[in-house]
Design a protein around this motif. Structure first.
Motif, PDB file in Angstrom:
ATOM      1  N   LEU A 310       0.837  -1.199   0.000  1.00 23.12           N
ATOM      2  CA  LEU A 310       0.000   0.000   0.000  1.00 23.12           C
ATOM      3  C   LEU A 310       0.875   1.254   0.000  1.00 23.12           C
ATOM      4  CD1 LEU A 310      -3.113   0.696   0.216  1.00 23.12           C
ATOM      5  CD2 LEU A 310      -2.671   1.092   2.653  1.00 23.12           C
ATOM      6  N   ALA A 311       1.922   1.252   0.818  1.00 26.04           N
ATOM      7  CA  ALA A 311       2.824   2.409   0.895  1.00 26.04           C
ATOM      8  C   ALA A 311       3.563   2.613  -0.419  1.00 26.04           C
ATOM      9  CB  ALA A 311       3.810   2.227   2.041  1.00 26.04           C
ATOM     10  N   TYR A 312       3.934   1.522  -1.083  1.00 28.81           N
ATOM     11  CA  TYR A 312       4.626   1.639  -2.360  1.00 28.81           C
ATOM     12  C   TYR A 312       3.727   2.285  -3.410  1.00 28.81           C
ATOM     13  CZ  TYR A 312       6.837   0.382  -6.772  1.00 28.81           C
ATOM     14  OH  TYR A 312       7.399   0.444  -8.026  1.00 28.81           O
ATOM     15  N   ARG A 313       2.466   1.882  -3.424  1.00 30.71           N
ATOM     16  CA  ARG A 313       1.554   2.361  -4.468  1.00 30.71           C
ATOM     17  C   ARG A 313       1.003   3.760  -4.174  1.00 30.71           C
ATOM     18  NH1 ARG A 313       0.766  -1.576  -8.046  1.00 30.71           N
ATOM     19  NH2 ARG A 313       0.909  -3.774  -7.426  1.00 30.71           N
ATOM     20  N   LEU A 314       0.823   4.080  -2.899  1.00 29.86           N
ATOM     21  CA  LEU A 314       0.169   5.345  -2.543  1.00 29.86           C
ATOM     22  C   LEU A 314       1.099   6.362  -1.904  1.00 29.86           C
ATOM     23  CD1 LEU A 314      -3.147   3.973  -0.960  1.00 29.86           C
ATOM     24  CD2 LEU A 314      -2.750   4.691  -3.322  1.00 29.86           C
ATOM     25  N   GLY A 315       2.271   5.918  -1.484  1.00 32.03           N
ATOM     26  CA  GLY A 315       3.140   6.789  -0.706  1.00 32.03           C
ATOM     27  C   GLY A 315       2.952   6.503   0.776  1.00 32.03           C
ATOM     28  N   MET A 316       4.014   6.728   1.539  1.00 31.02           N
ATOM     29  CA  MET A 316       3.995   6.383   2.960  1.00 31.02           C
ATOM     30  C   MET A 316       2.910   7.136   3.728  1.00 31.02           C
ATOM     31  SD  MET A 316       5.526   4.425   5.161  1.00 31.02           S
ATOM     32  CE  MET A 316       7.168   4.020   4.535  1.00 31.02           C
ATOM     33  N   GLU A 317       2.760   8.419   3.437  1.00 37.48           N
ATOM     34  CA  GLU A 317       1.826   9.240   4.212  1.00 37.48           C
ATOM     35  C   GLU A 317       0.390   8.764   4.060  1.00 37.48           C
ATOM     36  OE1 GLU A 317       1.574  13.931   4.993  1.00 37.48           O
ATOM     37  OE2 GLU A 317       1.064  13.382   2.928  1.00 37.48           O
ATOM     38  N   VAL A 318      -0.072   8.610   2.831  1.00 38.92           N
ATOM     39  CA  VAL A 318      -1.457   8.203   2.595  1.00 38.92           C
ATOM     40  C   VAL A 318      -1.687   6.776   3.077  1.00 38.92           C
ATOM     41  CG1 VAL A 318      -3.204   7.755   0.824  1.00 38.92           C
ATOM     42  CG2 VAL A 318      -1.790   9.815   0.698  1.00 38.92           C
ATOM     43  N   ALA A 319      -0.698   5.902   2.885  1.00 38.82           N
ATOM     44  CA  ALA A 319      -0.841   4.523   3.363  1.00 38.82           C
ATOM     45  C   ALA A 319      -1.029   4.501   4.878  1.00 38.82           C
ATOM     46  CB  ALA A 319       0.377   3.696   2.967  1.00 38.82           C
ATOM     47  N   ARG A 320      -0.207   5.276   5.585  1.00 41.08           N
ATOM     48  CA  ARG A 320      -0.336   5.336   7.043  1.00 41.08           C
ATOM     49  C   ARG A 320      -1.705   5.887   7.435  1.00 41.08           C
ATOM     50  NH1 ARG A 320       3.717   8.364   7.947  1.00 41.08           N
ATOM     51  NH2 ARG A 320       5.266   6.757   8.358  1.00 41.08           N
ATOM     52  N   ASP A 321      -2.144   6.909   6.728  1.00 41.50           N
ATOM     53  CA  ASP A 321      -3.468   7.478   7.005  1.00 41.50           C
ATOM     54  C   ASP A 321      -4.561   6.416   6.898  1.00 41.50           C
ATOM     55  OD1 ASP A 321      -2.332  10.003   7.280  1.00 41.50           O
ATOM     56  OD2 ASP A 321      -2.763  10.597   5.219  1.00 41.50           O
ATOM     57  N   ARG A 322      -4.559   5.705   5.784  1.00 48.45           N
ATOM     58  CA  ARG A 322      -5.624   4.737   5.526  1.00 48.45           C
ATOM     59  C   ARG A 322      -5.573   3.571   6.503  1.00 48.45           C
ATOM     60  NH1 ARG A 322      -6.287   4.700  -1.060  1.00 48.45           N
ATOM     61  NH2 ARG A 322      -7.045   2.592  -0.638  1.00 48.45           N
ATOM     62  N   LEU A 323      -4.372   3.132   6.849  1.00 44.83           N
ATOM     63  CA  LEU A 323      -4.252   2.035   7.805  1.00 44.83           C
ATOM     64  C   LEU A 323      -4.754   2.445   9.179  1.00 44.83           C
ATOM     65  CD1 LEU A 323      -0.714   0.767   6.766  1.00 44.83           C
ATOM     66  CD2 LEU A 323      -2.871  -0.466   6.438  1.00 44.83           C
ATOM     67  N   LEU A 324      -4.369   3.630   9.636  1.00 47.30           N
ATOM     68  CA  LEU A 324      -4.789   4.086  10.958  1.00 47.30           C
ATOM     69  C   LEU A 324      -6.295   4.281  11.030  1.00 47.30           C
ATOM     70  CD1 LEU A 324      -1.920   6.623  11.670  1.00 47.30           C
ATOM     71  CD2 LEU A 324      -2.375   4.543  12.973  1.00 47.30           C
ATOM     72  N   ILE A 325      -6.871   4.895  10.012  1.00 47.94           N
ATOM     73  CA  ILE A 325      -8.317   5.115  10.007  1.00 47.94           C
ATOM     74  C   ILE A 325      -9.056   3.784   9.948  1.00 47.94           C
ATOM     75  CG2 ILE A 325     -10.252   6.081   8.692  1.00 47.94           C
ATOM     76  CD1 ILE A 325      -8.391   8.369   7.863  1.00 47.94           C
ATOM     77  N   GLY A 326      -8.500   2.828   9.206  1.00 52.84           N
ATOM     78  CA  GLY A 326      -9.138   1.520   9.083  1.00 52.84           C
ATOM     79  C   GLY A 326      -8.879   0.589  10.248  1.00 52.84           C
ATOM     80  N   GLY A 327      -8.084   1.037  11.207  1.00 57.21           N
ATOM     81  CA  GLY A 327      -7.813   0.200  12.369  1.00 57.21           C
ATOM     82  C   GLY A 327      -6.796  -0.892  12.121  1.00 57.21           C
ATOM     83  N   SER A 328      -5.985  -0.771  11.065  1.00 62.58           N
ATOM     84  CA  SER A 328      -4.958  -1.765  10.756  1.00 62.58           C
ATOM     85  C   SER A 328      -3.610  -1.329  11.326  1.00 62.58           C
ATOM     86  CB  SER A 328      -4.830  -1.955   9.242  1.00 62.58           C
ATOM     87  OG  SER A 328      -6.037  -2.434   8.685  1.00 62.58           O
ATOM     88  N   PRO A 329      -2.764  -2.267  11.716  1.00 60.07           N
ATOM     89  CA  PRO A 329      -1.455  -1.907  12.285  1.00 60.07           C
ATOM     90  C   PRO A 329      -0.538  -1.266  11.254  1.00 60.07           C
ATOM     91  CG  PRO A 329      -1.628  -4.285  11.978  1.00 60.07           C
ATOM     92  CD  PRO A 329      -2.996  -3.732  11.721  1.00 60.07           C
TER      93      PRO A 329
END
Length: 393
Positions: A310-329
């Motif tokens: 996810l980070a590779y495709r979207l960039g670290m910032e957006v990947a972290r955003d989506r994971l945190l909002i989705g409740g994923s580690p």
């Protein structure tokens, strides 16, 4: 509470020159710098109130060799440009006419008259520039000690003077307040919530972002929803997204991730890019913020399956955003840098694939396999390249 003189800003070497130019008995430190010093926090800005007319301020500072910028002469504000940072010097004033968005002021000479036009008691504290003795006209010291955010005088009148004070109240309560909240303030905010519709979008957006950037604004945002304020400034939440903000704050804290206003705003909105585009435009977010919040809005339930992909495709910032909002580690992203694909289109051509659409197609296949294998080193990636080229033969 801490002595004001403990604050680092009070030891700035250029402040004595400014104070001497104005006269120590003709000016006072005021507002946030005093409030924050008393709480043991460092202030970002230093503000002075003075009995001098703004034209006189300019003359006095010029004579002292201090450059000035007329940042708001109609409201009595002159910025003194000092080596250690700017200081806003504002003439004492009182409101002549207000319409909830802007005010016409007249200059005054009494400190209490100036204090009476301010918003909250904790923001109407004045400190003598040499003795640091506090002048408190409306019980701000006691409110600060009790962590109570209270309007000066009649809360409804203060809000009618400047409708943005509703949002400022909630931001200050989230930062400085404790429970129970002041009932008069809440009742006034509830009654006058609709007045927020008349404010400029920039002012509303700025206040919301500052609120959401605080360590934990979720209880305050929930209260804004309960009394009808959030529905005025952010109707897209529908009241059902507020709990997601609390979950996000918890996830950020557990992951050791700093608070972020854009991420938290995205959590309050449904995962719909059309909605986030509308909100971003209305709140006048920057282009970078608009792009980021739109990509967060594309979040999916499967985002947590492979955080690094996810980070590779979207960039670290957006990947972290989506994971945190989705409740994923987000553990797999800590200390990991997004790698670059070790092979390029030229490598595929050199391997015998003719230039054209086949090169891009093969590159996509290689990239997908490289990601699926966990971003192997160049040797393995070139082996994948050889396999794909061979498959075309």
């Amino acid at each position: 509470m801490k002595p004001v003189s403990n604050a680092k800003w009070t030891h700035r070497p250029d402040l004595p020159v400014l104070i001497a130019a104005l006269g120590a008995d003709e000016c006072r430190y005021v507002g946030g710098c005093v409030r924050d010093a008393l709480m043991g926090h460092e202030a970002n800005d230093v503000d002075l109130a003075t009995r001098h007319h703004p034209d006189r301020v300019c003359v006095l500072l010029k004579e002292a060799g201090i450059r000035t910028v007329p940042t708001g002469l109609e409201h009595g504000t002159v910025t003194a440009v000092l080596d250690s940072g700017p200081v806003e010097v504002t003439t004492l004033r009182h409101d002549v006419e207000t319409d909830g968005r802007r005010a016409t002021v007249a200059f005054a000479t009494a400190w209490e008259e100036d204090a009476a036009r301010r918003d909250f008691t904790i923001n109407a504290l004045y400190a003598h520039p040499e003795t640091f003795e506090i002048s408190d006209y409306f019980g701000g010291l006691d409110d600060l000690a009790q962590r109570r955010v209270r309007f000066i005088g009649d809360a409804r009148q203060r809000i009618r003077e400047d409708h943005l004070r509703i949002l400022r109240y909630f931001r200050f309560h989230a930062r400085f307040g404790s429970e129970p909240a002041d009932e008069e303030a809440l009742a006034a905010c509830r009654e006058l919530a609709a007045t927020l519709k008349g404010l400029s979008r920039e002012r509303v957006g700025w206040e919301l972002q500052n609120l959401l950037a605080l360590p934990d604004p979720s209880p305050t945002v929930a209260r804004m929803a309960d009394i009808g304020v959030l529905a005025v400034v952010l109707p897209e939440t529908g009241g059902v997204q507020v709990n997601r903000l609390a979950l996000l704050v918890t996830a950020e804290r557990e992951a050791g991730v700093a608070p972020d206003a854009v991420r938290r705003l995205a959590a309050l909105l449904p995962p719909d890019p059309a909605v986030t585009d509308q909100v971003a435009a209305r709140l006048r977010l920057s282009n970078a913020q608009k792009k980021r919040i739109a990509r967060i809005a594309e979040r999916k339930d499967g985002d947590g399956a492979d955080p690094r992909a996810l980070a590779y495709r979207l960039g670290m910032e957006v990947a972290r955003d989506r994971l945190l909002i989705g409740g994923s580690p987000v553990d797999l992203l800590k200390g990991w840098e997004v790698p670059a694909l070790p092979v390029k289109g030229g490598d595929i051509v050199a391997a015998g694939v003719g230039a054209g659409p086949d090169v891009a197609k093969v590159l996509r296949v290689i990239e997908n396999r490289w990601i699926a294998e966990g971003f192997p080193e160049e040797a393995r990636t070139r082996a994948i390249l050889a396999e794909e080229v061979a498959a075309l033969a």
